[in-house]
Design a protein around this motif. Sequence first.
Motif, PDB file in Angstrom:
ATOM      1  N   PHE A   1      45.927   4.387  14.154  1.00  0.00           N
ATOM      2  CA  PHE A   1      45.546   5.797  13.987  1.00  0.00           C
ATOM      3  C   PHE A   1      44.435   5.992  12.969  1.00  0.00           C
ATOM      4  O   PHE A   1      43.986   7.100  12.730  1.00  0.00           O
ATOM      5  CB  PHE A   1      46.784   6.589  13.523  1.00  0.00           C
ATOM      6  CG  PHE A   1      47.586   5.825  12.486  1.00  0.00           C
ATOM      7  CD1 PHE A   1      47.177   5.783  11.175  1.00  0.00           C
ATOM      8  CD2 PHE A   1      48.725   5.120  12.859  1.00  0.00           C
ATOM      9  CE1 PHE A   1      47.885   5.055  10.229  1.00  0.00           C
ATOM     10  CE2 PHE A   1      49.445   4.389  11.907  1.00  0.00           C
ATOM     11  CZ  PHE A   1      49.021   4.356  10.598  1.00  0.00           C
TER      12      PHE A   1
ATOM     13  N   MET B   1      44.022   6.351  -1.946  1.00  0.00           N
ATOM     14  CA  MET B   1      44.335   6.558  -0.533  1.00  0.00           C
ATOM     15  C   MET B   1      43.065   6.539   0.297  1.00  0.00           C
ATOM     16  O   MET B   1      43.041   7.031   1.422  1.00  0.00           O
ATOM     17  CB  MET B   1      45.026   7.913  -0.320  1.00  0.00           C
ATOM     18  CG  MET B   1      46.397   8.003  -0.942  1.00  0.00           C
ATOM     19  SD  MET B   1      47.262   9.465  -0.380  1.00  0.00           S
ATOM     20  CE  MET B   1      48.766   9.356  -1.351  1.00  0.00           C
ATOM     21  N   GLY B   2      42.000   6.005  -0.272  1.00  0.00           N
ATOM     22  CA  GLY B   2      40.748   5.944   0.466  1.00  0.00           C
ATOM     23  C   GLY B   2      40.711   4.720   1.364  1.00  0.00           C
ATOM     24  O   GLY B   2      41.731   4.311   1.917  1.00  0.00           O
TER      25      GLY B   2
ATOM     26  N   GLY C   1      40.742   0.984   2.603  1.00  0.00           N
ATOM     27  CA  GLY C   1      41.286  -0.300   2.161  1.00  0.00           C
ATOM     28  C   GLY C   1      42.769  -0.288   1.851  1.00  0.00           C
ATOM     29  O   GLY C   1      43.397   0.764   1.781  1.00  0.00           O
ATOM     30  N   GLU C   2      43.315  -1.477   1.678  1.00  0.00           N
ATOM     31  CA  GLU C   2      44.715  -1.638   1.304  1.00  0.00           C
ATOM     32  C   GLU C   2      44.767  -2.077  -0.166  1.00  0.00           C
ATOM     33  O   GLU C   2      44.443  -3.228  -0.481  1.00  0.00           O
ATOM     34  CB  GLU C   2      45.385  -2.670   2.237  1.00  0.00           C
ATOM     35  CG  GLU C   2      46.773  -3.121   1.820  1.00  0.00           C
ATOM     36  CD  GLU C   2      47.706  -1.991   1.381  1.00  0.00           C
ATOM     37  OE1 GLU C   2      47.818  -0.968   2.082  1.00  0.00           O
ATOM     38  OE2 GLU C   2      48.325  -2.135   0.303  1.00  0.00           O
TER      39      GLU C   2
ATOM     40  N   SER D   1      48.803   4.380  -2.587  1.00  0.00           N
ATOM     41  CA  SER D   1      49.411   4.373  -1.255  1.00  0.00           C
ATOM     42  C   SER D   1      49.231   3.000  -0.628  1.00  0.00           C
ATOM     43  O   SER D   1      48.140   2.432  -0.647  1.00  0.00           O
ATOM     44  CB  SER D   1      48.721   5.438  -0.404  1.00  0.00           C
ATOM     45  OG  SER D   1      49.205   5.397   0.918  1.00  0.00           O
ATOM     46  N   THR D   2      50.309   2.467  -0.078  1.00  0.00           N
ATOM     47  CA  THR D   2      50.224   1.135   0.531  1.00  0.00           C
ATOM     48  C   THR D   2      50.917   1.112   1.885  1.00  0.00           C
ATOM     49  O   THR D   2      51.881   1.846   2.107  1.00  0.00           O
ATOM     50  CB  THR D   2      50.876   0.068  -0.393  1.00  0.00           C
ATOM     51  OG1 THR D   2      50.853  -1.198   0.298  1.00  0.00           O
ATOM     52  CG2 THR D   2      52.307   0.409  -0.754  1.00  0.00           C
TER      53      THR D   2
ATOM     54  N   SER E   1      53.256   4.025   3.241  1.00  0.00           N
ATOM     55  CA  SER E   1      52.926   4.514   4.582  1.00  0.00           C
ATOM     56  C   SER E   1      53.987   3.977   5.533  1.00  0.00           C
ATOM     57  O   SER E   1      53.948   2.830   5.947  1.00  0.00           O
ATOM     58  CB  SER E   1      51.533   4.014   4.988  1.00  0.00           C
ATOM     59  OG  SER E   1      50.566   4.682   4.225  1.00  0.00           O
TER      60      SER E   1
ATOM     61  N   HIS F   1      55.580   5.874   8.489  1.00  0.00           N
ATOM     62  CA  HIS F   1      55.172   6.284   9.841  1.00  0.00           C
ATOM     63  C   HIS F   1      56.184   6.026  10.947  1.00  0.00           C
ATOM     64  O   HIS F   1      56.028   6.533  12.048  1.00  0.00           O
ATOM     65  CB  HIS F   1      53.805   5.712  10.217  1.00  0.00           C
ATOM     66  CG  HIS F   1      52.752   5.968   9.191  1.00  0.00           C
ATOM     67  ND1 HIS F   1      52.717   7.111   8.404  1.00  0.00           N
ATOM     68  CD2 HIS F   1      51.693   5.225   8.772  1.00  0.00           C
ATOM     69  CE1 HIS F   1      51.681   7.055   7.578  1.00  0.00           C
ATOM     70  NE2 HIS F   1      51.056   5.925   7.778  1.00  0.00           N
TER      71      HIS F   1
ATOM     72  N   GLU G   1      55.372   8.269   3.392  1.00  0.00           N
ATOM     73  CA  GLU G   1      54.378   9.019   4.163  1.00  0.00           C
ATOM     74  C   GLU G   1      54.682   8.830   5.644  1.00  0.00           C
ATOM     75  O   GLU G   1      54.878   7.706   6.112  1.00  0.00           O
ATOM     76  CB  GLU G   1      52.978   8.516   3.844  1.00  0.00           C
ATOM     77  CG  GLU G   1      52.602   8.813   2.406  1.00  0.00           C
ATOM     78  CD  GLU G   1      51.310   8.144   2.020  1.00  0.00           C
ATOM     79  OE1 GLU G   1      50.297   8.842   1.953  1.00  0.00           O
ATOM     80  OE2 GLU G   1      51.309   6.928   1.800  1.00  0.00           O
TER      81      GLU G   1
ATOM     82  N   ASN H   1      45.112  13.436  11.706  1.00  0.00           N
ATOM     83  CA  ASN H   1      43.709  13.854  11.711  1.00  0.00           C
ATOM     84  C   ASN H   1      43.006  13.045  12.788  1.00  0.00           C
ATOM     85  O   ASN H   1      43.138  11.819  12.818  1.00  0.00           O
ATOM     86  CB  ASN H   1      43.062  13.574  10.352  1.00  0.00           C
ATOM     87  CG  ASN H   1      43.742  14.365   9.239  1.00  0.00           C
ATOM     88  OD1 ASN H   1      43.962  15.565   9.371  1.00  0.00           O
ATOM     89  ND2 ASN H   1      44.095  13.694   8.155  1.00  0.00           N
TER      90      ASN H   1
ATOM     91  N   CYS I   1      42.591  12.290   5.445  1.00  0.00           N
ATOM     92  CA  CYS I   1      43.228  10.975   5.497  1.00  0.00           C
ATOM     93  C   CYS I   1      42.924  10.262   6.800  1.00  0.00           C
ATOM     94  O   CYS I   1      43.059  10.836   7.876  1.00  0.00           O
ATOM     95  CB  CYS I   1      44.742  11.120   5.425  1.00  0.00           C
ATOM     96  SG  CYS I   1      45.302  11.716   3.887  1.00  0.00           S
ATOM     97  N   GLY I   2      42.540   9.030   6.692  1.00  0.00           N
ATOM     98  CA  GLY I   2      42.339   8.211   7.880  1.00  0.00           C
ATOM     99  C   GLY I   2      40.982   8.379   8.532  1.00  0.00           C
ATOM    100  O   GLY I   2      40.650   7.661   9.466  1.00  0.00           O
TER     101      GLY I   2
HETATM  102  N1  SAH Z   1      46.051   1.332   3.121  1.00  0.00           N
HETATM  103  C1  SAH Z   1      46.747   2.326   2.394  1.00  0.00           C
HETATM  104  C2  SAH Z   1      45.882   3.456   1.882  1.00  0.00           C
HETATM  105  C3  SAH Z   1      44.867   4.066   2.809  1.00  0.00           C
HETATM  106  S1  SAH Z   1      45.387   5.203   4.013  1.00  0.00           S
HETATM  107  C4  SAH Z   1      47.909   2.844   3.209  1.00  0.00           C
HETATM  108  O1  SAH Z   1      48.054   2.445   4.353  1.00  0.00           O
HETATM  109  O2  SAH Z   1      48.719   3.578   2.678  1.00  0.00           O
HETATM  110  C5  SAH Z   1      45.974   6.604   3.179  1.00  0.00           C
HETATM  111  C6  SAH Z   1      46.952   7.414   3.993  1.00  0.00           C
HETATM  112  O3  SAH Z   1      46.325   8.051   5.117  1.00  0.00           O
HETATM  113  C7  SAH Z   1      48.064   6.554   4.579  1.00  0.00           C
HETATM  114  O4  SAH Z   1      49.300   7.146   4.459  1.00  0.00           O
HETATM  115  C8  SAH Z   1      47.626   6.464   6.023  1.00  0.00           C
HETATM  116  O5  SAH Z   1      48.680   6.083   6.835  1.00  0.00           O
HETATM  117  C9  SAH Z   1      47.108   7.876   6.265  1.00  0.00           C
HETATM  118  N2  SAH Z   1      46.316   7.972   7.482  1.00  0.00           N
HETATM  119  C10 SAH Z   1      45.614   7.017   8.095  1.00  0.00           C
HETATM  120  N3  SAH Z   1      45.045   7.475   9.235  1.00  0.00           N
HETATM  121  C11 SAH Z   1      45.390   8.781   9.328  1.00  0.00           C
HETATM  122  C12 SAH Z   1      45.095   9.817  10.274  1.00  0.00           C
HETATM  123  N4  SAH Z   1      44.338   9.589  11.325  1.00  0.00           N
HETATM  124  N5  SAH Z   1      45.620  11.044  10.052  1.00  0.00           N
HETATM  125  C13 SAH Z   1      46.370  11.290   8.963  1.00  0.00           C
HETATM  126  N6  SAH Z   1      46.682  10.357   8.032  1.00  0.00           N
HETATM  127  C14 SAH Z   1      46.204   9.108   8.213  1.00  0.00           C
END
Ligand code: SAH
Length: 349
Positions: free
Chosen positions: A120, A158-159, A161-162, A191-192, A216, A218, A261, A296, A339-340
């Motif tokens: 996603f 939360m930008g 990368g991991e 956030s990981t 994260s 999901h 999350e 998003n 996000c994302g």
């Molecule tokens: N790699 C880390 C941090 C980056 S993503 C992680 O996975 O947590 C930051 C957050 O945005 C995460 O919770 C991720 O799952 C969420 N995210 C990623 N794609 C998204 C999307 N298309 N819509 C909404 N949230 C999203």
Amino acid sequence: MNILAELLTNEPKYRLKQIQKAWFDLSVNNYEEITTLPVELREKLKNLPWLAVKMHKILKSKIDSTEKALLELSDGELIETVLMSRESLKENKGSSEWPVEERHTICVSSQVGCAMNCVFCATGKVGFKRNLTTEEIVDQFRFWQRRLNGRISNIVVMGQGEPLLNYDNLKNALNIILNNTEIGPTKITVSTCGIPEQMDKLLTDKDFPQVCWAISLHSAIEQTRKKIMPVHRKDFLKFLVDWSQRYHKLIPSRTHFIGLEYLMLAGVNDNEKHLKALEKLANKIPRVKINLIPYNDTNSQGLSKTSQEMIEYWHDYLMKAGFVCTIRHSQGQDIAAACGQLCNNFNYD
Ligand code: SAH
């Protein structure tokens, strides 16, 4: 070793601390102006760039006050970082007036691109290039601090990368920010997607600052999670329960929640079975906060948003079940800053 470290090889250790302190002093604009350093050292450092990131482009949302910056690194790579500002009421004891204060949250990247490939997320589609250096992480903070001419209230990692796959640089960067600014560890959330070895490591690492964690999740059903997050490891959910309990034993603080999350995707992870699985899992995690995230759009094939009514139904159900639960308010969608959506290729012109 980076150039600054090389130039400081024969200097006493505290010189680096003096330099790091000056990084956050808005009245200092280059190494020559750091008056706490001897003149000869200032001379030696004078050609170093004051910031490791250069503004390439910046976009301002027309629907909210979100800003997104595309930053250029010394090797020409690009990363994105986001500023979210909002007004909130400030507590004013003994008075009936509630002054408004502006809160600034910055969202920083930890890597150039990302190797996780979550279905996603737009960042994963760019692939992974490299880890950010300590300075490149710190300087996203300094970039916004200078642009705002002042205080940043919160940081979310939360930008792009991991973060846990760039463990050492992230740890150093967070410590530098914590040691030189007014930001406290509970104002920082990392956030990981959940890397078990690194999550274990940080519990025994005394130098890792006690920041807040968001996982994260999901999906609380292994097969579904594996389908949308290729990084998912067998039995991760069991690991997460055990890890959360160890985390709270280590940090018995009321302000340290564990965030789960949950990105809601229509027909993928949003039916009653998934809701019950989430409830069951969350019941095993002490001091948990659930954050439901509307999807998003990232042009990912076959994925679409869960309806707002369904998200609200989940929210009300989880609140009634006794959880702290919020729905994430997406900001900056018109500039692909939500996000994302960070993948550097939004039309900046
Ligand atoms: N790699 C880390 C941090 C980056 S993503 C992680 O996975 O947590 C930051 C957050 O945005 C995460 O919770 C991720 O799952 C969420 N995210 C990623 N794609 C998204 C999307 N298309 N819509 C909404 N949230 C999203």
